[in-house]
Design a protein around this motif. Structure first.
Motif, PDB file in Angstrom:
ATOM      1  N   TRP A  20     -10.372  -9.807   7.516  1.00 35.29           N
ATOM      2  CA  TRP A  20     -10.632  -8.375   7.635  1.00 35.29           C
ATOM      3  C   TRP A  20     -11.076  -7.799   6.305  1.00 35.29           C
ATOM      4  N   ARG A  21     -11.993  -6.834   6.362  1.00 36.42           N
ATOM      5  CA  ARG A  21     -12.419  -6.113   5.168  1.00 36.42           C
ATOM      6  C   ARG A  21     -12.600  -4.643   5.519  1.00 36.42           C
ATOM      7  N   SER A  23     -14.254  -0.799   4.224  1.00 33.45           N
ATOM      8  CA  SER A  23     -15.381  -0.233   3.500  1.00 33.45           C
ATOM      9  C   SER A  23     -14.967   0.109   2.073  1.00 33.45           C
ATOM     10  N   SER A  24     -15.876  -0.096   1.146  1.00 36.04           N
ATOM     11  CA  SER A  24     -15.609   0.290  -0.242  1.00 36.04           C
ATOM     12  C   SER A  24     -15.468   1.807  -0.361  1.00 36.04           C
ATOM     13  N   GLU A  34     -11.377  -1.425   9.711  1.00 36.79           N
ATOM     14  CA  GLU A  34     -11.588  -2.753   9.140  1.00 36.79           C
ATOM     15  C   GLU A  34     -12.439  -3.579  10.090  1.00 36.79           C
ATOM     16  N   SER A  48      -7.112   0.308  10.162  1.00 36.41           N
ATOM     17  CA  SER A  48      -6.344  -0.280   9.063  1.00 36.41           C
ATOM     18  C   SER A  48      -4.882   0.166   9.064  1.00 36.41           C
TER      19      SER A  48
END
Length: 71
Positions: A20-21, A23-24, A34, A48
């Motif tokens: 999972w990532r 957003s900056s 995510e 998230s």
């Protein structure tokens, strides 16, 4: 009503492999969506704040279309 083939159920074992990532733009505050981009051919998306909650999974084509509309 026609059946939508862009949204598919995701088996739980597959989600265990998700990376999972966020957003900056979220600034690391944990209030974001995510995305896991490592599960071909699906793009799972989750809140998230609820990592064990529901997950939506899009086909790559549907995800690209969604992002194009956001831009």
């Amino acid at each position: 009503m026609s059946q939508d083939h862009h949204i598919q159920p995701v088996p739980v074992p597959v989600l265990a492999e998700a990376v999972w990532r966020a957003s900056s733009y979220s600034g690391g505050q944990g209030n974001c969506v995510e995305v896991a981009g490592n599960l071909t051919p699906l793009i799972p998306v989750r809140d998230s704040k609820r990592p064990t909650g529901p997950v939506l999974a899009f086909s790559r084509n549907a995800w690209t279309t969604f992002l194009d509309h956001l831009r």
